[in-house]
Design a protein around this motif. Structure first.
Motif, PDB file in Angstrom:
ATOM      1  N   VAL A  74      -3.304   1.076  -4.445  1.00 25.11           N
ATOM      2  CA  VAL A  74      -3.383   0.742  -3.019  1.00 25.11           C
ATOM      3  C   VAL A  74      -3.896   1.936  -2.215  1.00 25.11           C
ATOM      4  O   VAL A  74      -4.682   1.787  -1.271  1.00 25.11           O
ATOM      5  CB  VAL A  74      -2.002   0.273  -2.515  1.00 25.11           C
ATOM      6  N   TYR A  75      -3.456   3.133  -2.601  1.00 23.08           N
ATOM      7  CA  TYR A  75      -3.936   4.342  -1.900  1.00 23.08           C
ATOM      8  C   TYR A  75      -5.442   4.494  -2.076  1.00 23.08           C
ATOM      9  O   TYR A  75      -6.166   4.797  -1.123  1.00 23.08           O
ATOM     10  CB  TYR A  75      -3.205   5.569  -2.447  1.00 23.08           C
ATOM     11  N   LEU A  76      -5.934   4.298  -3.308  1.00 22.50           N
ATOM     12  CA  LEU A  76      -7.376   4.382  -3.530  1.00 22.50           C
ATOM     13  C   LEU A  76      -8.123   3.281  -2.777  1.00 22.50           C
ATOM     14  O   LEU A  76      -9.233   3.504  -2.277  1.00 22.50           O
ATOM     15  CB  LEU A  76      -7.680   4.277  -5.026  1.00 22.50           C
ATOM     16  N   ALA A  77      -7.520   2.101  -2.695  1.00 21.49           N
ATOM     17  CA  ALA A  77      -8.180   1.008  -1.974  1.00 21.49           C
ATOM     18  C   ALA A  77      -8.294   1.316  -0.486  1.00 21.49           C
ATOM     19  O   ALA A  77      -9.274   0.933   0.159  1.00 21.49           O
ATOM     20  CB  ALA A  77      -7.412  -0.293  -2.193  1.00 21.49           C
ATOM     21  N   HIS A  78      -7.313   2.030   0.049  1.00 18.11           N
ATOM     22  CA  HIS A  78      -7.336   2.358   1.480  1.00 18.11           C
ATOM     23  C   HIS A  78      -8.213   3.577   1.778  1.00 18.11           C
ATOM     24  O   HIS A  78      -8.913   3.600   2.801  1.00 18.11           O
ATOM     25  CB  HIS A  78      -5.922   2.621   1.978  1.00 18.11           C
ATOM     26  N   ASN A  79      -8.163   4.595   0.920  1.00 23.50           N
ATOM     27  CA  ASN A  79      -8.808   5.870   1.236  1.00 23.50           C
ATOM     28  C   ASN A  79      -9.987   6.211   0.336  1.00 23.50           C
ATOM     29  O   ASN A  79     -10.817   7.063   0.690  1.00 23.50           O
ATOM     30  CB  ASN A  79      -7.777   7.009   1.142  1.00 23.50           C
ATOM     31  N   GLY A  80     -10.038   5.593  -0.842  1.00 27.67           N
ATOM     32  CA  GLY A  80     -11.116   5.926  -1.767  1.00 27.67           C
ATOM     33  C   GLY A  80     -10.969   7.332  -2.326  1.00 27.67           C
ATOM     34  O   GLY A  80      -9.924   7.987  -2.175  1.00 27.67           O
ATOM     35  N   ASN A  81     -12.015   7.791  -2.990  1.00 33.50           N
ATOM     36  CA  ASN A  81     -12.050   9.137  -3.543  1.00 33.50           C
ATOM     37  C   ASN A  81     -13.485   9.638  -3.485  1.00 33.50           C
ATOM     38  O   ASN A  81     -14.364   9.154  -4.217  1.00 33.50           O
ATOM     39  CB  ASN A  81     -11.536   9.125  -4.987  1.00 33.50           C
ATOM     40  N   GLN A  82     -13.720  10.609  -2.625  1.00 42.10           N
ATOM     41  CA  GLN A  82     -15.082  11.095  -2.432  1.00 42.10           C
ATOM     42  C   GLN A  82     -15.615  11.832  -3.653  1.00 42.10           C
ATOM     43  O   GLN A  82     -16.807  11.764  -3.962  1.00 42.10           O
ATOM     44  CB  GLN A  82     -15.130  12.017  -1.208  1.00 42.10           C
ATOM     45  N   ARG A  83     -14.762  12.540  -4.385  1.00 41.47           N
ATOM     46  CA  ARG A  83     -15.223  13.283  -5.550  1.00 41.47           C
ATOM     47  C   ARG A  83     -15.674  12.333  -6.664  1.00 41.47           C
ATOM     48  O   ARG A  83     -16.624  12.645  -7.403  1.00 41.47           O
ATOM     49  CB  ARG A  83     -14.103  14.188  -6.073  1.00 41.47           C
ATOM     50  N   ALA A  84     -15.002  11.223  -6.804  1.00 44.83           N
ATOM     51  CA  ALA A  84     -15.388  10.234  -7.822  1.00 44.83           C
ATOM     52  C   ALA A  84     -16.332   9.175  -7.276  1.00 44.83           C
ATOM     53  O   ALA A  84     -16.699   8.238  -8.000  1.00 44.83           O
ATOM     54  CB  ALA A  84     -14.143   9.562  -8.390  1.00 44.83           C
ATOM     55  N   ASN A  85     -16.732   9.306  -6.016  1.00 43.53           N
ATOM     56  CA  ASN A  85     -17.624   8.344  -5.358  1.00 43.53           C
ATOM     57  C   ASN A  85     -17.020   6.931  -5.341  1.00 43.53           C
ATOM     58  O   ASN A  85     -17.729   5.935  -5.513  1.00 43.53           O
ATOM     59  CB  ASN A  85     -19.003   8.320  -6.034  1.00 43.53           C
ATOM     60  N   TRP A  86     -15.676   6.867  -5.149  1.00 38.08           N
ATOM     61  CA  TRP A  86     -14.999   5.575  -5.008  1.00 38.08           C
ATOM     62  C   TRP A  86     -14.829   5.285  -3.520  1.00 38.08           C
ATOM     63  O   TRP A  86     -14.157   6.027  -2.800  1.00 38.08           O
ATOM     64  CB  TRP A  86     -13.637   5.601  -5.697  1.00 38.08           C
ATOM     65  N   SER A 113      -0.248  -3.933  -0.016  1.00 33.44           N
ATOM     66  CA  SER A 113       0.559  -2.865   0.592  1.00 33.44           C
ATOM     67  C   SER A 113       1.973  -3.355   0.902  1.00 33.44           C
ATOM     68  O   SER A 113       2.959  -2.649   0.638  1.00 33.44           O
ATOM     69  CB  SER A 113      -0.111  -2.358   1.870  1.00 33.44           C
ATOM     70  N   GLY A 114       2.090  -4.563   1.433  1.00 31.02           N
ATOM     71  CA  GLY A 114       3.412  -5.111   1.704  1.00 31.02           C
ATOM     72  C   GLY A 114       4.225  -5.310   0.435  1.00 31.02           C
ATOM     73  O   GLY A 114       5.446  -5.083   0.412  1.00 31.02           O
ATOM     74  N   ALA A 115       3.546  -5.719  -0.641  1.00 33.34           N
ATOM     75  CA  ALA A 115       4.246  -5.901  -1.914  1.00 33.34           C
ATOM     76  C   ALA A 115       4.777  -4.577  -2.442  1.00 33.34           C
ATOM     77  O   ALA A 115       5.908  -4.497  -2.961  1.00 33.34           O
ATOM     78  CB  ALA A 115       3.306  -6.536  -2.937  1.00 33.34           C
ATOM     79  N   VAL A 116       4.010  -3.500  -2.312  1.00 31.86           N
ATOM     80  CA  VAL A 116       4.445  -2.191  -2.797  1.00 31.86           C
ATOM     81  C   VAL A 116       5.649  -1.695  -2.007  1.00 31.86           C
ATOM     82  O   VAL A 116       6.631  -1.193  -2.584  1.00 31.86           O
ATOM     83  CB  VAL A 116       3.275  -1.184  -2.729  1.00 31.86           C
ATOM     84  N   VAL A 117       5.603  -1.836  -0.694  1.00 32.35           N
ATOM     85  CA  VAL A 117       6.737  -1.398   0.132  1.00 32.35           C
ATOM     86  C   VAL A 117       7.993  -2.190  -0.219  1.00 32.35           C
ATOM     87  O   VAL A 117       9.098  -1.631  -0.332  1.00 32.35           O
ATOM     88  CB  VAL A 117       6.381  -1.545   1.626  1.00 32.35           C
ATOM     89  N   THR A 118       7.851  -3.490  -0.400  1.00 29.28           N
ATOM     90  CA  THR A 118       9.006  -4.323  -0.754  1.00 29.28           C
ATOM     91  C   THR A 118       9.572  -3.950  -2.118  1.00 29.28           C
ATOM     92  O   THR A 118      10.794  -3.944  -2.322  1.00 29.28           O
ATOM     93  CB  THR A 118       8.606  -5.801  -0.747  1.00 29.28           C
ATOM     94  N   LEU A 126       3.943 -11.779  -3.191  1.00 25.78           N
ATOM     95  CA  LEU A 126       2.882 -11.187  -2.368  1.00 25.78           C
ATOM     96  C   LEU A 126       1.746 -10.656  -3.231  1.00 25.78           C
ATOM     97  O   LEU A 126       0.560 -10.876  -2.934  1.00 25.78           O
ATOM     98  CB  LEU A 126       3.462 -10.066  -1.505  1.00 25.78           C
ATOM     99  N   MET A 127       2.107  -9.948  -4.290  1.00 27.77           N
ATOM    100  CA  MET A 127       1.052  -9.390  -5.141  1.00 27.77           C
ATOM    101  C   MET A 127       0.361 -10.493  -5.946  1.00 27.77           C
ATOM    102  O   MET A 127      -0.871 -10.454  -6.142  1.00 27.77           O
ATOM    103  CB  MET A 127       1.658  -8.352  -6.083  1.00 27.77           C
ATOM    104  N   GLY A 128       1.126 -11.468  -6.423  1.00 29.42           N
ATOM    105  CA  GLY A 128       0.533 -12.529  -7.225  1.00 29.42           C
ATOM    106  C   GLY A 128      -0.385 -13.449  -6.448  1.00 29.42           C
ATOM    107  O   GLY A 128      -1.242 -14.117  -7.046  1.00 29.42           O
ATOM    108  N   THR A 129      -0.236 -13.493  -5.135  1.00 29.75           N
ATOM    109  CA  THR A 129      -1.096 -14.351  -4.309  1.00 29.75           C
ATOM    110  C   THR A 129      -2.156 -13.550  -3.556  1.00 29.75           C
ATOM    111  O   THR A 129      -2.819 -14.098  -2.672  1.00 29.75           O
ATOM    112  CB  THR A 129      -0.243 -15.133  -3.301  1.00 29.75           C
ATOM    113  N   ALA A 130      -2.280 -12.259  -3.890  1.00 33.79           N
ATOM    114  CA  ALA A 130      -3.307 -11.427  -3.237  1.00 33.79           C
ATOM    115  C   ALA A 130      -4.673 -11.806  -3.798  1.00 33.79           C
ATOM    116  O   ALA A 130      -5.004 -11.514  -4.956  1.00 33.79           O
ATOM    117  CB  ALA A 130      -3.001  -9.950  -3.474  1.00 33.79           C
ATOM    118  N   ASP A 131      -5.457 -12.462  -2.983  1.00 33.48           N
ATOM    119  CA  ASP A 131      -6.767 -12.965  -3.431  1.00 33.48           C
ATOM    120  C   ASP A 131      -7.653 -13.109  -2.199  1.00 33.48           C
ATOM    121  O   ASP A 131      -7.259 -13.761  -1.212  1.00 33.48           O
ATOM    122  CB  ASP A 131      -6.593 -14.300  -4.156  1.00 33.48           C
TER     123      ASP A 131
END
Length: 228
Positions: A174-186, A201-206, A88-93
């Motif tokens: 994955v958390y940063l990709a979903h929620n970002g970071n306002q203090r770092a302007n991500w 996300s599915g790869a991390v849970v697995t 799953l992670m290797g084919t995430a594109d």
């Protein structure tokens, strides 16, 4: 008088004959029981230790074989989880389609070092599980040897650390990709790269599920090492 004496003799003879006939008939109906042969105490005493040893061995080997069978199923499920997470992670594109060919936004797993480490870690864990399955089968056939089980419990503990570290590092990205970071302007990129985030996300849970299975395998190996 002679006639009376002869009649008495005849009656006595008849009574004796009737009693003899009744005795013979009673013996024919109820024959005497044949006593059983006496047991051989020497043979029984000689076989008793062997019987106790076999029953004890069977009882101990039985529950250990059950533990090894459960351990084998855990290894098969963990192998599937590790390979699924790596694939799953290797084919995430994903490439955003609404830009020109010269200027496109593209997201791939090897853009993030944590995701690369995730793929390598789960691939190593899957390869180890593939090699360890024959060792688990050997434990089912011969549950007594301690050396292979001790080696497995050490390597399983290493794989717990590896899969947990890989899943935790990827989970942070994955958390940063979903929620970002306002203090770092991500900014959260999952608003645009939805398919990419779903696969990661599915790869991390697995992978976390595989880490839990490794923990259970450590417990199974520890139970198998018990003497009683």
């Amino acid at each position: 008088m002679a006639a009376e004496g002869s009649s008495t003799v005849v009656n006595i003879d008849a009574a004796a004959a009737a009693a003899a006939a009744a005795d013979a008939e009673a013996r024919g109906k109820a024959p005497a029981a044949v006593p059983p042969p006496p047991p051989a105490p020497a043979a029984a005493k000689a076989a008793a230790p062997f019987v106790r040893f076999m029953s004890k061995t069977k009882a101990k080997g039985g529950w250990k074989r059950g533990v090894f069978c459960f351990d084998l199923f855990l290894r098969i499920f963990a192998l599937g989880a590790c390979l699924t997470a790596a694939i799953l992670m290797g084919t995430a594109d994903e490439t955003l389609p609404f830009f020109t060919e010269l200027f496109q936004f593209h997201a791939e797993f090897d853009d993030f070092p944590a995701f690369t480490f995730f793929v390598i870690g789960n691939a190593v864990a899957g390869g180890y599980l593939l090699i360890s399955i024959p060792c688990s089968l050997f434990g089912i056939v011969r549950p007594r040897p301690v050396g292979p089980r001790l080696l497995l419990i050490i390597l399983d503990t290493v794989m717990v650390a590896l899969t947990t570290a890989a899943a935790a590092s990827a989970a942070a990205i994955v958390y940063l990709a979903h929620n970002g970071n306002q203090r770092a302007n991500w900014v959260p990129i999952c608003l645009q790269f939805n398919d990419f985030c779903q696969r990661t996300s599915g790869a991390v849970v697995t992978s976390f599920a595989a880490a839990v299975l490794f923990m259970l395998m450590v417990v199974m190996s520890a139970l198998a090492l018990r003497k009683h």
